[in-house]
Every structure is written in C-alpha cells, then in structure tokens.
Design an enzyme around this catalytic site. Structure first.
Site, mmCIF file in Angstrom:
data_model
loop_
_atom_site.group_PDB
_atom_site.id
_atom_site.type_symbol
_atom_site.label_atom_id
_atom_site.label_comp_id
_atom_site.label_asym_id
_atom_site.label_seq_id
_atom_site.Cartn_x
_atom_site.Cartn_y
_atom_site.Cartn_z
ATOM 1 N N ASN A 298 5.009 -3.337 2.491
ATOM 2 C CA ASN A 298 5.309 -4.434 1.562
ATOM 3 C C ASN A 298 5.690 -5.705 2.322
ATOM 4 O OD1 ASN A 298 5.679 -5.755 -0.904
ATOM 5 N ND2 ASN A 298 7.854 -5.183 -1.006
ATOM 6 N N HIS B 95 -1.832 -8.323 5.466
ATOM 7 C CA HIS B 95 -0.732 -7.915 4.585
ATOM 8 C C HIS B 95 -0.860 -6.426 4.345
ATOM 9 C CE1 HIS B 95 2.439 -8.642 1.558
ATOM 10 N NE2 HIS B 95 1.905 -7.578 0.986
ATOM 11 N N CYS B 96 0.194 -5.681 4.700
ATOM 12 C CA CYS B 96 0.160 -4.225 4.598
ATOM 13 C C CYS B 96 0.964 -3.771 3.389
ATOM 14 C CB CYS B 96 0.723 -3.596 5.871
ATOM 15 S SG CYS B 96 0.724 -1.787 5.843
ATOM 16 N N PRO B 97 0.340 -3.146 2.412
ATOM 17 C CA PRO B 97 1.092 -2.695 1.233
ATOM 18 C C PRO B 97 2.047 -1.548 1.552
ATOM 19 C CG PRO B 97 -1.175 -1.924 1.124
ATOM 20 C CD PRO B 97 -1.100 -2.858 2.281
#
Length: 401
Positions: free
Chosen positions: A165, A160-162
């Site tokens: 998002n 999961h890449c912030p």
C-alpha cells in the site's frame, strides 16, 4: 457521489478508497501471523523430535523472520519521497504558463523557470520540454513521476505496490529489495525445514496431532508457492538495480536533451549497487536508509554539458554553486578573455591560424567550454579577422623577400 467523480482522494469516497487499499497489507499480515503460529507451535513444538534440532530451527527461524518483518514494515511505512516545495510553481508562474498560446512558448517558460529556481533537471519529455506535472503544479525532478494511486509526484518512482500500500520509490526502494530477499529466504527456509514432515505426512508415519498435520501441509505448499513468485520478482529487481533502472524506465527509456537513453543513469554495476544500497557494508543488508543522493539529481552515464556537470560530480549536484550548475548565467568573461585563458596541450611546428591566444584548430574546443560560451557569430568574426591579419603578414613577407 459527485465528489467521488471529482476527486477520489478526498471526502467520503477518499476515506473508503484509503481503507480498502489496506486490504492486501492485512492479508499479507494475516498470512505472516499464521505462518509463525504454524511453524513455531505445530512444527517445532509439537512435531520436531529432539531439543537440539528444535532450538536450532527456532533460532534460525526467528532471525530470518525478524529481518523479513522489519524490511516489510519499513517498506510499508516509509514515505517514498515527495517533491520539495521549491519545485512547485507559484500562482503567478502558473498563470503565466497557462496563458501561453503555443507549445514553444510553454517550453521557453519552463526553461526559464528552471533557471530562475536553480533546479537541476536533465530529463525532458519526448518533445524536448522540461517535465511538468499539471496535477501537482510542480516541475518534475529527474526520475520523478506522478502516481495516480497516491495522487502526488514521487521521487525516483519505481512502481506502486498494492501489497505494501505504498509507492516503491527513492526512500524505500532498498527496503523493498530487502523485503523480497528476506521474504524469499524466509519461504525457502520454511519449505525446506518442513519438507521432511510433509513427506512423513503422505507416508502415514507422521506421529503428530491431526491439526498439526494440516498446518504443516499448508505451510509447505504456501511457502513453496510464495518462494517461486518472490524469486522471479527478486531476480527482476536485481537486474534493474545492476542496470540502474526503475520499472517505469525499463518500459520507457528516460529522455534527455540528447534523446532517449535507457542506460542514461547507469554508472557500472558496482556504482549502481552503491547508489541503492550505499557504500557502508555494515548496513547494506539491514533495512536502514543508506542510499546515495537526495532523490532529486543523479549522476549520468554521459555528462550533461549544458548543465556544466562532469561525470565525476556524483550525487552532489544540488550543492554546486550557480555558476557551476548554470553556466549559461555567466556573463563576466568576454569571448576574448575566454580565448586567452585556454592553453593547448600539444605544441607542433606547423603554422596554425591563431585566434588571439587560441589555435584555430581548437575552435571546436572553445565551443564546448562549460562556461562563458561565445556565440557562433562572434567566433566567425574572430576567425575572419585572423585570416585578414594572416594574409597581411604574408603580403609583407613577400615584399621584403
């Protein structure tokens, strides 16, 4: 407050969390907008001398900028891939699973559900059970994982890449790789094309407004800094693609019936690249979906004999018939019929003990048949009968001699 503790993805707390998660995306967007303004206005228009150089720099910049922005927004807005509803347990199936008293009983129920639902899943837990998500109440397809940030199971989850998002997974992994590539290329291009004016700024020979000097100064530093971080991240993910692994699988090897295997999905560098980028070279470098497969099943380095799949059955496991995918469901052929349909490839002059239509030396091959497997007890009985028949023939031959 109580609702936030119970479920951070719903209610007022959920709305706040969802809004806050867009902060990194807004930050990246702001940096992109500022870099465009600084490069086009303060560098090319106000600082670059000569129309020819200005037009060339602007033309190349807009091509790279467009591909970079296109890849980034495709990564942000593309759904990573949800598990189909047929992998979800019904209320009756869920109740039966929750009422199981032992782990072995639970494993048996999950195996039966895989057969009943006709699901092709090769991966297992470290205990050897079918992978099941109790939060989503679904049987996990191969390489799927539950994302605690998104609150759902995702197909071929990488991480999961912030900064986008979003989960980087099956549907947008190619877009993410291209985002890193064009982002790195964009930063290098901006840094190199502004380097000359950056040096002139320190040599005090830079003939431009004072505001442009500081924009170009920060433009060089920011692009150089981001190019280093993007380069390392891009190289790491190219390594993962070449070896057909996800970030999660790099830290913990996928587990199959035969045990853990970190190279379980690796098919060779060429095929590994095709699995992500596709086999159509015209769209390989564009953020257009061209990955192979459906995100549910994947070809493996070693064939899964129990599933009846061969190593050349690539990305079409879900389209196979039931008798090809689930050979354990076949009950039409008797052990004798299976035995009589096998032909040995080599003929020797040596005398072999014969199961009707089958050499005893090939009994192991019979046990490895992908469909209609006879039990070991049945095979032992056939071998004993063959021994008795062979001894009787030897006794008759000795009498007549």
């Amino acid at each position: 407050m109580m609702e936030c503790k119970m479920n951070p993805h719903r209610g007022c707390c959920g709305m706040f969390v969802k809004t806050f998660k867009w902060t990194p995306v807004l930050l990246i967007s702001a940096i992109i907008v500022w870099s465009y303004y600084a490069y086009v206005v303060h560098l090319c228009i106000l600082s670059v001398q000569g129309d020819a150089v200005r037009y060339i720099l602007l033309a190349l910049y807009h091509v790279i900028f467009f591909l970079f922005l296109w890849s980034y927004w495709r990564t942000v807005w593309t759904s990573p891939g949800k598990v189909p509803t047929r992998y979800r347990l019904t209320y009756e199936q869920l109740e039966k699973l929750e009422n199981s008293e032992t782990d072995s009983e639970q494993r048996h129920i999950l195996e039966q559900l895989v057969i009943e639902k006709d699901l092709h899943v090769s991966m297992r837990t470290i205990q050897g059970s079918v992978r099941y998500c109790d939060r989503c109440t679904v049987i996990k397809p191969d390489r799927a994982h539950h994302c605690s940030v998104c609150g759902s199971c995702v197909l071929k989850m990488d991480h999961h890449c912030p900064w986008v998002n979003n989960c980087v997974a099956f549907n947008n992994y190619k877009f993410f790789i291209l985002f890193l590539f064009y982002g790195f290329f964009y930063c290098v291009y901006v840094a190199l094309s502004s380097f000359k004016y950056f040096l002139e700024f320190w040599a005090t020979t830079f003939d431009a407004p004072g505001e442009s000097k500081f924009h170009i100064l920060f433009l060089f530093f920011v692009s150089a800094m981001f190019s280093l971080s993007l380069c390392s991240l891009l190289c790491y993910h190219i390594h993962l693609v070449i070896n057909n692994r996800t970030t999660l699988e790099a830290f913990r090897a996928p587990v199959f019936r035969r045990g853990p295997d970190k190279n379980g999905f690796s098919l060779g560098r060429s095929l590994n690249l095709q699995e992500v980028f596709g086999d159509d070279w015209k769209v390989v470098m564009f953020p257009v979906f061209s990955s192979l497969g459906d995100g549910l099943s994947y070809p493996e380095r070693l064939p899964d004999v129990e599933m009846g799949l061969k190593d050349n059955d690539r990305w079409d496991g879900e389209d196979l018939e039931v008798d090809e995918m689930m050979p354990m469901l076949q009950h039409n052929d008797t052990p004798h019929e299976v035995a009589t349909t096998i032909h040995t490839e080599s003929e020797s002059d040596e005398e072999d003990l014969m199961i009707p239509g089958l050499a005893a030396s090939h009994t192991a091959d019979l046990m490895m048949l992908p469909g209609g497997l006879p039990s070991s007890q049945t095979v032992d009985t056939l071998i004993q009968q063959t021994h008795q028949h062979h001894n009787q023939n030897n006794g008759q031959n000795s009498v007549f001699s």
